[in-house]
Design a protein around this motif. Structure first.
Motif, mmCIF file in Angstrom:
data_model
loop_
_atom_site.group_PDB
_atom_site.id
_atom_site.type_symbol
_atom_site.label_atom_id
_atom_site.label_comp_id
_atom_site.label_asym_id
_atom_site.label_seq_id
_atom_site.Cartn_x
_atom_site.Cartn_y
_atom_site.Cartn_z
ATOM 1 N N LEU A 15 0.858 -1.175 0.000
ATOM 2 C CA LEU A 15 0.000 0.000 0.000
ATOM 3 C C LEU A 15 0.903 1.237 0.000
ATOM 4 C CD1 LEU A 15 -3.017 0.614 0.145
ATOM 5 C CD2 LEU A 15 -2.829 0.525 2.643
ATOM 6 N N ALA A 16 0.714 2.087 -0.977
ATOM 7 C CA ALA A 16 1.605 3.240 -1.110
ATOM 8 C C ALA A 16 1.525 4.159 0.112
ATOM 9 C CB ALA A 16 1.272 4.008 -2.384
ATOM 10 N N TYR A 17 0.323 4.409 0.583
ATOM 11 C CA TYR A 17 0.125 5.227 1.791
ATOM 12 C C TYR A 17 -0.869 4.476 2.669
ATOM 13 C CZ TYR A 17 2.247 9.080 -0.814
ATOM 14 O OH TYR A 17 3.102 9.873 -1.530
ATOM 15 N N ASP A 18 -0.424 4.023 3.825
ATOM 16 C CA ASP A 18 -1.309 3.231 4.670
ATOM 17 C C ASP A 18 -2.156 4.136 5.550
ATOM 18 O OD1 ASP A 18 -2.635 1.278 5.968
ATOM 19 O OD2 ASP A 18 -0.885 0.401 6.980
ATOM 20 N N ARG A 19 -3.233 4.649 4.976
ATOM 21 C CA ARG A 19 -4.183 5.460 5.727
ATOM 22 C C ARG A 19 -5.525 5.337 5.034
ATOM 23 N NH1 ARG A 19 -3.492 11.669 3.760
ATOM 24 N NH2 ARG A 19 -5.584 11.578 4.638
ATOM 25 N N PRO A 20 -6.612 5.658 5.721
ATOM 26 C CA PRO A 20 -7.932 5.509 5.104
ATOM 27 C C PRO A 20 -8.015 6.303 3.797
ATOM 28 C CG PRO A 20 -8.155 5.962 7.455
ATOM 29 C CD PRO A 20 -6.710 6.145 7.115
ATOM 30 N N PHE B 250 -2.058 0.896 -4.734
ATOM 31 C CA PHE B 250 -1.046 -0.090 -4.331
ATOM 32 C C PHE B 250 0.138 0.002 -5.285
ATOM 33 C CE2 PHE B 250 -5.066 -1.908 -2.819
ATOM 34 C CZ PHE B 250 -4.738 -2.298 -1.531
ATOM 35 N N SER B 251 1.189 -0.794 -4.991
ATOM 36 C CA SER B 251 2.296 -0.864 -5.949
ATOM 37 C C SER B 251 2.779 -2.317 -6.040
ATOM 38 C CB SER B 251 3.438 0.043 -5.518
ATOM 39 O OG SER B 251 4.218 -0.630 -4.542
ATOM 40 N N ASP B 252 3.725 -2.541 -6.940
ATOM 41 C CA ASP B 252 4.256 -3.907 -7.129
ATOM 42 C C ASP B 252 5.510 -4.170 -6.295
ATOM 43 O OD1 ASP B 252 6.010 -2.255 -8.444
ATOM 44 O OD2 ASP B 252 5.737 -3.158 -10.429
ATOM 45 N N LYS B 253 5.729 -3.344 -5.260
ATOM 46 C CA LYS B 253 6.961 -3.431 -4.473
ATOM 47 C C LYS B 253 7.201 -4.826 -3.883
ATOM 48 C CE LYS B 253 9.240 -0.399 -1.117
ATOM 49 N NZ LYS B 253 8.964 0.734 -0.210
ATOM 50 N N LEU B 254 6.131 -5.464 -3.395
ATOM 51 C CA LEU B 254 6.308 -6.785 -2.779
ATOM 52 C C LEU B 254 6.585 -7.865 -3.820
ATOM 53 C CD1 LEU B 254 3.388 -6.750 -0.143
ATOM 54 C CD2 LEU B 254 5.790 -6.129 0.184
ATOM 55 N N GLN B 255 6.137 -7.656 -5.053
ATOM 56 C CA GLN B 255 6.316 -8.664 -6.103
ATOM 57 C C GLN B 255 7.604 -8.431 -6.903
ATOM 58 O OE1 GLN B 255 3.180 -7.358 -5.329
ATOM 59 N NE2 GLN B 255 2.808 -9.298 -4.269
ATOM 60 N N ALA B 256 8.161 -7.228 -6.766
ATOM 61 C CA ALA B 256 9.337 -6.883 -7.577
ATOM 62 C C ALA B 256 10.490 -7.873 -7.407
ATOM 63 C CB ALA B 256 9.788 -5.463 -7.273
ATOM 64 N N PRO B 257 10.762 -8.338 -6.165
ATOM 65 C CA PRO B 257 11.860 -9.315 -6.020
ATOM 66 C C PRO B 257 11.621 -10.594 -6.828
ATOM 67 C CG PRO B 257 11.172 -8.474 -3.872
ATOM 68 C CD PRO B 257 10.193 -7.952 -4.867
ATOM 69 N N THR C 109 3.754 -4.686 -12.085
ATOM 70 C CA THR C 109 2.338 -4.303 -12.079
ATOM 71 C C THR C 109 1.648 -4.777 -13.349
ATOM 72 O OG1 THR C 109 2.628 -2.421 -10.609
ATOM 73 C CG2 THR C 109 0.849 -2.253 -12.199
ATOM 74 N N LEU C 110 2.319 -4.591 -14.482
ATOM 75 C CA LEU C 110 1.732 -5.012 -15.754
ATOM 76 C C LEU C 110 1.405 -6.505 -15.738
ATOM 77 C CD1 LEU C 110 1.037 -3.757 -18.561
ATOM 78 C CD2 LEU C 110 3.167 -4.769 -19.380
ATOM 79 N N ASP C 111 2.330 -7.328 -15.210
ATOM 80 C CA ASP C 111 2.095 -8.773 -15.154
ATOM 81 C C ASP C 111 0.892 -9.099 -14.270
ATOM 82 O OD1 ASP C 111 4.393 -9.218 -16.691
ATOM 83 O OD2 ASP C 111 5.678 -9.248 -14.909
ATOM 84 N N LEU C 112 0.823 -8.434 -13.125
ATOM 85 C CA LEU C 112 -0.285 -8.689 -12.192
ATOM 86 C C LEU C 112 -1.626 -8.412 -12.859
ATOM 87 C CD1 LEU C 112 1.185 -6.988 -8.969
ATOM 88 C CD2 LEU C 112 0.697 -9.437 -9.213
ATOM 89 N N VAL C 113 -1.708 -7.253 -13.526
ATOM 90 C CA VAL C 113 -3.032 -6.887 -14.042
ATOM 91 C C VAL C 113 -3.385 -7.652 -15.318
ATOM 92 C CG1 VAL C 113 -2.837 -4.608 -12.979
ATOM 93 C CG2 VAL C 113 -2.390 -4.857 -15.442
ATOM 94 N N LYS C 114 -2.376 -8.031 -16.092
ATOM 95 C CA LYS C 114 -2.703 -8.816 -17.292
ATOM 96 C C LYS C 114 -3.257 -10.184 -16.889
ATOM 97 C CE LYS C 114 -1.355 -5.905 -20.573
ATOM 98 N NZ LYS C 114 -2.350 -5.103 -21.304
ATOM 99 N N ARG C 115 -2.764 -10.701 -15.773
ATOM 100 C CA ARG C 115 -3.279 -11.980 -15.289
ATOM 101 C C ARG C 115 -4.708 -11.812 -14.749
ATOM 102 N NH1 ARG C 115 -3.830 -17.128 -16.140
ATOM 103 N NH2 ARG C 115 -3.753 -18.455 -14.289
ATOM 104 N N LEU C 116 -4.983 -10.643 -14.212
ATOM 105 C CA LEU C 116 -6.333 -10.357 -13.705
ATOM 106 C C LEU C 116 -7.372 -10.511 -14.819
ATOM 107 C CD1 LEU C 116 -7.553 -9.470 -10.972
ATOM 108 C CD2 LEU C 116 -7.037 -7.110 -11.582
#
Lengths: 447, 493
Positions: B374-379, B386-393, B398-405
């Motif tokens: 979450l880019a900014y963790d607040r309401p 969101f971002s792809d930071k956790l998946q980057a390793p 992001t493109l891969d995530l959403v194309k699979r969606l």
């Protein structure tokens, strides 16, 4: 409310997941002094059935066929719309999608727009067309801005026989940016007087509309020659694309940019909007073009497909250096016009254009025979000017009372046009309608 | 695992129109010829364009097949951030198609156009009430034209005070249309950044604001999904230096009946009828971008204006300070009719629209924040980023995530925007998605994140279940093919 699916239980459960005690608490980041005081004072909510009645009441307060015979054109044309076009537009896969940013699930829109670009390029005799702009007026403003970018100059000339509203829109777009605009006068035949072009230096573009606002066919070839001699671009504007089913295309006559209104092609008049800004140019200027473009490409398996392309011209990439600020355009209207052009085909387009011309010539002839004036001698397509004897305002009003809208009074658009009316005759007017108009006019003037 | 909407359906092939048809066919009922042929000047006439001749059924099948390759709101959830892809009510389409509206000529005498004029007048009043602004022009044909109109108002306002200002403040989170619209009026955009809460600070704006700056363009709520909580202070600073405050209302769906834009220092606001007020996006328009202003800027609104005179309505153009005309006629009336129908159908319940839009976004945020960064963790308001930071390793973007969606039957969120978040996924569910649909969306993303770790090639090569797979955009731009090959042939002189 049928558009809002949440039950009270849903809301409670979701609030719990979020850790909020009420819907109001979701807005706690908004300072109190920014909040709306009290509830919105809006009418409704109305039921679907009440809405039907309310809207029917409003719609009934409009003068439309079959009650009225409307001989108005001037940038908005009544043409028959085949049931197939309206029916196909009901495919909500087209209407409820967004700009095709995800090409794998937007091939329907993308291929339809690619075909639209091809139709428009063919129709106008140009190399490339974009995916549409808002309407004919903003398309002309964008064309002039584009020519200014191409030539690096801020002086343009346009014909005074371009639709008066288009000229106003151009002024809105260009004047704050410091453009100089020269307006070209017109001749007694009803076409643009180009003689003044010769002495003008540093001109980015010359814009001419054909058929022009008073219905006459311009000499675009001569305009192109003069524009090119002055090292400027010729922009050909139009309000009635059907004319190119009969008359030579602007591209064939030397236009560099061609733009105008596509409403005639299957789009309801809807009191003037939405319309369709058609926009085409020569290949060499494509990178200066405003608006979206669809291009053909291949996918990973080598299968053909379509994508939005040359996006580096556009605002979402280039921001303040973009070729235009346009984002949402007239996508669905572009698809509509493609469906209409596909339904007509080349043969149908030529036949329909000729029918519009012949009907209009018939009325012109009958009016002339009855003794009314046809002040401009240049050839026309489906619109022309008639000059009535003095006292025409009262006659016009009497015809309105008889549910005949006898064209557009030109006196408020040009000086020296008192008692002159711009009449439009499309395929939707029968010989009987036209005979009726002539006989009513004769009766009013007792001739 | 649940059954998802994405599947290999019946995917039919369909050639280009230009590869179909046969000379002599026709797809339209040719109107009767009841007049003779008249002579025509052969020097002026041409052969007409070489369109294919098609029979009616060929046209119908062509577009029906094309439509099946498209994803729309009616097909499934379309959580495209900042685009507000809510359900488009069908009754609105019916109202806009009424013959009295659809068949109306824009230059009819006013006494014969009272129905449309009344509708437009009332829609302006409704938008005044909803926004808290004081006057409205419905003329702009889309959001970007609304922005342009707003910038023209800025320009005309300063000119009326005998000054010319050259700069405008635009936050780094702004839509690309903002700087492009400002540039059309000769303003140079000056970028200001947002603070660590993802909003503008009073100090940041104060440092940028000077006497050569025409004002500020703010999107509120902004594209990170946050309300610009310092807006009143920012407006004070800008006003004190003689500037104006423009609000991009693209995200109004979050604050209907909750924030009164007129009371927080906003001078000019545009709305997107095709976002907040449910009119369909049409695969890229037509939309409508009404311009709302405070009283002191009303004289600058586009002409003609709609004026009421003892119960009847007329178009008036005698406003010498007006920025002029923006549209050939009065704007996209067909879109206005739809929005008007929507507002009447909701009435005061419009406030609930925003409440549920914000509820849905916060629900997704909570349900996804353990698997996506979450880019900014607040309401948030109506959307969350969101971002792809956790998946980057894992070398998953992001493109891969959403194309699979897409394979799971959902339209991707907005990606790589706003620019201030690297690898952004901007999710706006809107209020018209029910909880079950949101849960399914969450489950799909959870599956995808699992796949990212276990079989990344599923994501790298997604989508798998569409008519075409990932397309070569680089080559498309390098060698543009913009019309059907062999159809448009025109030698360059």
């Amino acid at each position: 409310m049928r558009y809002l699916p949440h039950t009270a239980d849903d809301v409670a459960e979701m609030l719990q997941v979020i850790g909020a005690s009420s819907l109001d608490e979701l807005f706690s980041s908004i300072p109190q002094d920014c909040r709306t005081k009290g509830d919105l004072k809006l009418p409704g909510p109305v039921t679907e059935w009440e809405l039907n009645d309310m809207m029917a009441d409003l719609a009934q307060a409009m003068a439309v066929v079959p009650d009225y015979k409307v001989f108005l054109g001037a940038g908005s044309y009544q043409h028959y719309i085949p049931a197939t076009v309206s029916y196909l537009l009901g495919r909500s896969e087209f209407s409820t999608s967004y700009t095709p940013y995800q090409p794998e699930i937007s091939q329907g829109t993308l291929q339809a727009i690619f075909e639209y670009q091809t139709f428009v390029a063919l129709l106008l005799g140009m190399d490339v067309a974009n995916a549409s702009l808002y309407d004919g007026a903003s398309a002309l403003a964008e064309a002039l801005l584009m020519a200014a970018r191409v030539n690096g100059l801020k002086k343009v000339a346009f014909s005074s026989l371009i639709h008066p509203h288009y000229r106003l829109v151009v002024r809105t777009y260009l004047e704050p940016a410091g453009f100089e605009i020269i307006e070209l006068p017109y001749t007694s035949e009803g076409i643009t007087d180009l003689t003044g072009l010769k002495g003008i230096e540093g001109l980015a573009a010359v814009a001419v509309q054909s058929p022009n606002f008073i219905g006459c066919i311009e000499n675009l070839g001569a305009a192109a020659g003069l524009a090119h001699d002055a090292k400027s671009l010729l922009i050909a504007s139009f309000t009635e694309p059907l004319a190119f089913g009969l008359y030579r295309s602007p591209g064939a006559l030397g236009a560099d940019i061609c733009c105008g209104e596509g409403q005639s092609f299957g789009i309801p008049q809807s009191y003037g909007g939405p319309g369709l800004g058609m926009f085409a140019c020569l290949k060499r200027y494509v990178r200066s073009m405003p608006g979206r473009l669809v291009g053909r490409t291949e996918d990973r398996d080598g299968k053909p497909g379509f994508v939005l392309t040359l996006a580096t011209r556009e605002q979402h990439i280039r921001r303040e250096k973009a070729t235009s600020n346009i984002c949402t355009n007239s996508g669905l209207c572009a698809v509509t016009s493609a469906m209409y052009m596909a339904s007509l085909g080349g043969s149908g387009l030529r036949e329909l254009a000729r029918l519009n011309y012949d009907k209009s010539e018939y009325l012109k002839n009958e009016l002339r025979k009855a003794g009314f004036g046809i002040p401009f001698s240049a050839p026309t397509f489906n619109e022309f000017v008639v000059e009535l004897p003095v006292g025409s305002e009262a006659v016009y009003q009497r015809l309105l009372d008889r549910k005949l809208v006898a064209g557009l009074p030109l006196s408020s658009f040009y000086s020296g046009m008192a008692n002159r009316y711009l009449l439009c005759i499309t395929e939707t007017k029968t010989k009987k309608d036209m005979d009726e108009l002539v006989s009513q006019l004769r009766a009013c003037y007792d001739i | 695992m649940k059954e998802f909407a994405g599947s290999i359906g019946l995917v039919l092939n369909e050639p280009l129109l230009f590869d179909k048809g046969k000379r002599g066919r026709v797809g339209i009922s040719m109107p009767r010829r009841d007049v003779d042929y008249f002579p025509v000047d052969e020097e002026l006439t041409g052969t007409g364009p070489d369109f294919p001749d098609l029979a009616e059924i060929e046209v119908v099948r062509h577009y029906t097949r094309l439509s099946t390759w498209n994803f729309g709101v009616d097909t499934g959830m379309y959580p495209l951030g900042s685009c507000t892809m809510k359900y488009n009510p069908k009754t609105n389409e019916k109202q806009a198609a009424l013959p009295g509206f659809a068949g109306a000529h824009p230059l009819l005498p006013e006494e014969l156009s009272q129905g449309v004029l009344k509708m437009m007048f009332e829609l302006e009043r409704l938008l005044v009430e909803i926004t808290g602004m004081e006057a409205v022009s419905l003329q702009p044909a889309a959001g970007a034209q609304g922005e342009l109109a707003g910038m023209l108002v800025f320009h005309a306002f300063h000119k009326s005070r005998g000054r010319r200002r050259s700069k405008i403040i635009v936050p780094d989170t702004a839509h690309g249309t903002n700087p492009a619209s400002a540039a059309l009026c000769g303003f140079t955009p000056v970028k200001v950044g947002s603070n660590d809460r993802g909003v503008l600070s009073v100090e940041g704006v104060a440092a940028a604001m000077d006497d050569d700056t025409a004002g500020i363009m703010v999107t509120n709520p902004n594209t990170l999904g946050f309300f610009e909580e310092n807006i009143r202070g920012i407006a004070e600073i800008v006003h004190a230096r003689g500037g104006l405050v423009y609000a991009d209302g693209a995200n109004m769906n979050a604050v209907l009946g909750i924030v009164s834009m007129g009371d927080i220092g906003i001078d000019v606001l545009h709305l997107n009828l095709h976002k907040t007020f449910s009119t369909p996006h049409g695969g890229g328009g037509p939309g409508a971008g009404p311009l709302c202003v405070r009283k002191h800027l009303e004289p600058f609104l586009p002409i003609p204006r709609i004026v009421e005179d003892k119960g009847s309505f007329r178009l008036a153009s005698d406003f010498p300070l007006s920025i002029g005309k923006l549209h050939a006629f009065y704007g996209n009336v067909g879109i206005m009719i739809r929005a008007y129908s929507y507002i009447l159908s909701l009435g005061p319940e419009l406030k609930r629209v925003s409440q549920l839009a914000v509820l849905n976004a916060n629900y997704l945020k909570e349900k996804l924040k353990d698997i996506l960064h979450l880019a900014y963790d607040r309401p948030c308001m109506h959307e969350c980023v969101f971002s792809d930071k956790l998946q980057a390793p894992l070398k998953i973007s992001t493109l891969d995530l959403v194309k699979r969606l897409i394979d799971y039957g959902f339209h991707p969120p907005t990606i790589y925007f706003p620019l201030v978040v690297t690898g952004a996924l901007m999710i706006e569910p809107t209020e018209t998605e029910c909880k079950e649909e949101l849960d399914l969306f969450v489950e799909a993303l959870r599956e995808i994140v699992k796949e990212a770790a276990e079989s990344p090639e599923l994501l790298h090569n997604a989508p798998w279940r569409t008519k075409v797979r990932r397309l070569d955009e680089t080559n498309a731009a390098r060698n543009p093919r913009l019309t059907c090959a062999g159809v448009v042939e025109r030698s360059e002189e």
